[in-house]
Design a protein around this motif. Structure first.
Motif, PDB file in Angstrom:
ATOM      1  N   GLU A 170      -6.374  -7.963  11.782  1.00 63.36           N
ATOM      2  CA  GLU A 170      -5.304  -6.978  11.967  1.00 63.36           C
ATOM      3  C   GLU A 170      -5.863  -5.566  11.778  1.00 63.36           C
ATOM      4  OE1 GLU A 170      -2.711  -4.844  12.884  1.00 63.36           O
ATOM      5  OE2 GLU A 170      -1.832  -6.868  12.827  1.00 63.36           O
ATOM      6  N   SER A 172      -4.258  -2.659  11.976  1.00 66.55           N
ATOM      7  CA  SER A 172      -3.281  -1.651  11.576  1.00 66.55           C
ATOM      8  C   SER A 172      -2.981  -1.714  10.080  1.00 66.55           C
ATOM      9  CB  SER A 172      -1.980  -1.827  12.366  1.00 66.55           C
ATOM     10  OG  SER A 172      -0.963  -0.991  11.863  1.00 66.55           O
ATOM     11  N   ARG A 175       0.897  -2.246   9.537  1.00 67.31           N
ATOM     12  CA  ARG A 175       1.385  -3.624   9.566  1.00 67.31           C
ATOM     13  C   ARG A 175       0.920  -4.415   8.357  1.00 67.31           C
ATOM     14  NH1 ARG A 175       0.875  -3.180  15.423  1.00 67.31           N
ATOM     15  NH2 ARG A 175      -1.277  -3.904  15.375  1.00 67.31           N
TER      16      ARG A 175
END
Length: 233
Positions: A170, A172, A175
């Motif tokens: 991931e 980000s 997030r």
């Protein structure tokens, strides 16, 4: 035929692998380390956020503070103006990108024509097992971290310092932040020097699922009721 038997077995193995991989992607695992000198009571859990010069007037900072405030509220913390707060809560956060190289097995298709480049189909050829060829594959690994530091406003004494860190594909931080916040403050306050792993499920919208704590089965008739949840210290 023998070839058909091996084919069926290979398909079953691939199906099992697919189920395993799909299951692994439904959880976020976070490493948490806490240092604590906590002795606060419910009546004194008032706080305000403190910011560095770089965090002033930051929308990103305000967003993360909102997540932390929501989680602190579950432990009887109340956000107040700075001059009425007993504690100051400071946040640090960031991300870094690393490269990871993994050797992946590669199998060549079966070629019925003789020649110097002939290889059997998969690891089980008609002439017996053959080792695969390995090719290095490089992947990006993103590591996100969050630090929450609680100090007494009047004295500046540090009473709680917790760091949460997770890594994966991931990219980000936005997030990843809900998982970092939830993990960092899980079971507050942890004991001094506590190191633990927190595993939170992902809902279909990419956020923290609301049922991360399994519900205990109902007690049989006549059994004593389960103990109430421990009140904040």
């Amino acid at each position: 035929m023998k070839f058909d038997q091996w084919t069926r077995r290979a398909l079953l193995m691939l199906a099992a692998l697919a189920v395993t991989l799909s299951g692994c992607t439904t959880y976020v695992t976070t490493q948490v380390t806490a240092f604590s000198d906590w002795s606060g009571s419910d009546a004194t859990r008032t706080y305000a956020f403190s910011r560095t010069a770089q965090q002033q007037n930051s929308i990103e900072q305000s967003t993360y503070e909102g997540l932390v405030a929501n989680e602190l509220a579950t432990y009887a913390f109340r956000q107040t103006p700075v001059d009425r707060a007993r504690y100051l809560v400071a946040l640090t956060y960031g991300s870094r990108t690393d490269q990871m190289t993994v050797a992946q097995p590669v199998y060549y298709d079966y070629n019925p024509w003789p020649g110097p480049f002939w290889r059997p189909y998969g690891p089980w050829g008609p002439l017996g097992p053959f080792p695969p060829t390995y090719v290095n594959q490089t992947y990006a690994v993103f590591t996100h971290s969050l630090g929450i530091r609680i100090t007494e406003r009047a004295t500046g004494k540090e009473v709680y310092n917790v760091t949460a860190r997770n890594a994966g594909d991931e990219p980000s931080l936005v997030r990843a932040m809900p998982y970092l916040v939830r993990s960092a403050l899980a079971d507050f306050p942890l004991s001094n020097g506590a190191v633990r792993t927190v595993k939170l499920p992902v809902d279909r919208h990419g956020g923290v699922a609301s049922n991360e704590v399994p519900v205990a089965p109902a007690a049989p008739a006549g059994a004593s009721a389960p103990a109430a949840a421990k009140s904040p210290q």
